[in-house]
Design an enzyme around this catalytic site. Structure first.
Site, mmCIF file in Angstrom:
data_model
loop_
_atom_site.group_PDB
_atom_site.id
_atom_site.type_symbol
_atom_site.label_atom_id
_atom_site.label_comp_id
_atom_site.label_asym_id
_atom_site.label_seq_id
_atom_site.Cartn_x
_atom_site.Cartn_y
_atom_site.Cartn_z
ATOM 1 N N ASN A 1 -1.715 -10.679 4.688
ATOM 2 C CA ASN A 1 -1.670 -9.283 4.232
ATOM 3 C C ASN A 1 -2.763 -9.061 3.194
ATOM 4 O O ASN A 1 -2.515 -9.042 1.991
ATOM 5 C CB ASN A 1 -0.280 -8.965 3.661
ATOM 6 C CG ASN A 1 -0.092 -7.495 3.383
ATOM 7 O OD1 ASN A 1 -1.060 -6.741 3.246
ATOM 8 N ND2 ASN A 1 1.150 -7.070 3.268
ATOM 9 N N TYR B 1 -2.470 -7.135 -5.604
ATOM 10 C CA TYR B 1 -1.920 -8.038 -6.608
ATOM 11 C C TYR B 1 -3.021 -8.724 -7.424
ATOM 12 O O TYR B 1 -2.885 -8.878 -8.639
ATOM 13 C CB TYR B 1 -0.990 -9.060 -5.954
ATOM 14 C CG TYR B 1 0.211 -8.428 -5.302
ATOM 15 C CD1 TYR B 1 0.981 -7.481 -5.974
ATOM 16 C CD2 TYR B 1 0.587 -8.753 -4.006
ATOM 17 C CE1 TYR B 1 2.083 -6.884 -5.377
ATOM 18 C CE2 TYR B 1 1.693 -8.168 -3.405
ATOM 19 C CZ TYR B 1 2.433 -7.240 -4.090
ATOM 20 O OH TYR B 1 3.518 -6.659 -3.503
ATOM 21 N N ALA C 1 7.114 -1.331 -1.172
ATOM 22 C CA ALA C 1 6.908 -0.593 0.075
ATOM 23 C C ALA C 1 6.289 0.760 -0.229
ATOM 24 O O ALA C 1 6.826 1.521 -1.040
ATOM 25 C CB ALA C 1 8.232 -0.419 0.813
ATOM 26 N N VAL C 2 5.159 1.029 0.407
ATOM 27 C CA VAL C 2 4.502 2.330 0.301
ATOM 28 C C VAL C 2 4.370 2.869 1.728
ATOM 29 O O VAL C 2 3.787 2.211 2.596
ATOM 30 C CB VAL C 2 3.123 2.226 -0.381
ATOM 31 C CG1 VAL C 2 2.419 3.576 -0.376
ATOM 32 C CG2 VAL C 2 3.271 1.697 -1.813
ATOM 33 N N GLU D 1 5.932 -13.409 -3.657
ATOM 34 C CA GLU D 1 5.486 -14.000 -2.407
ATOM 35 C C GLU D 1 4.971 -12.872 -1.535
ATOM 36 O O GLU D 1 5.594 -11.823 -1.459
ATOM 37 C CB GLU D 1 6.623 -14.721 -1.683
ATOM 38 C CG GLU D 1 7.108 -15.969 -2.361
ATOM 39 C CD GLU D 1 8.596 -15.910 -2.656
ATOM 40 O OE1 GLU D 1 9.223 -14.870 -2.401
ATOM 41 O OE2 GLU D 1 9.118 -16.894 -3.171
#
Length: 137
Positions: free
Chosen positions: A97, A104, A59-60, A92
């Site tokens: 997104n 990734y 989370a950013v 996952e």
């Protein structure tokens, strides 16, 4: 970061999948296989066990994006996972997104499968998850 602080950031970032509660973070952090990597503006929660590592969540905060924080956290995860004896890592990510998938892929992860209907949306619909993997050795 405390479980409450983690939940606050997570709640600002996620809708699908749903944000995690402070109690859920506390339970995960109590597990010796789970590790937290945090910087101002964001965090990554990972797990390493039996030669495998998993990014549980990243989370950013919106105001901290586009500054390399996600990339640094993923890099730190890869180093920590290898130090804990993992030889490969997986995650996952919501299949829609694109920003996370690009992050990734940039870190060397590749798509390995799809979990149809894995995530529930707030409206009750189901969204697919893309499973991504990467060797650590």
């Amino acid at each position: 970061m405390t479980p409450a602080a983690l939940a606050a950031v997570h709640g600002r970032v996620f809708v699908t999948p749903r944000p995690w509660s402070a109690a859920e973070f506390a339970a995960l952090l109590a597990d010796a296989t789970v590790f937290l990597l945090a910087e101002p503006g964001g965090f990554l929660l990972g797990r390493a066990v039996a030669g495998e590592a998993e990014i549980l969540t990243l989370a950013v905060a919106p105001e901290a994006r586009r500054r390399g924080l996600g990339r640094r956290l993923v890099g730190a995860f890869l180093a920590e996972a290898a130090a804990r004896g993992a030889d490969h890592a997986f995650l996952e990510v919501a299949a829609d997104n694109a920003a996370a998938i690009a992050l990734y892929c940039g870190a060397g992860f590749v798509a390995a499968g799809r979990r149809r209907g894995y995530f529930a949306t707030p409206e009750g619909a189901r969204g697919d998850a893309l499973v991504m993997v990467r060797a650590l050795s």
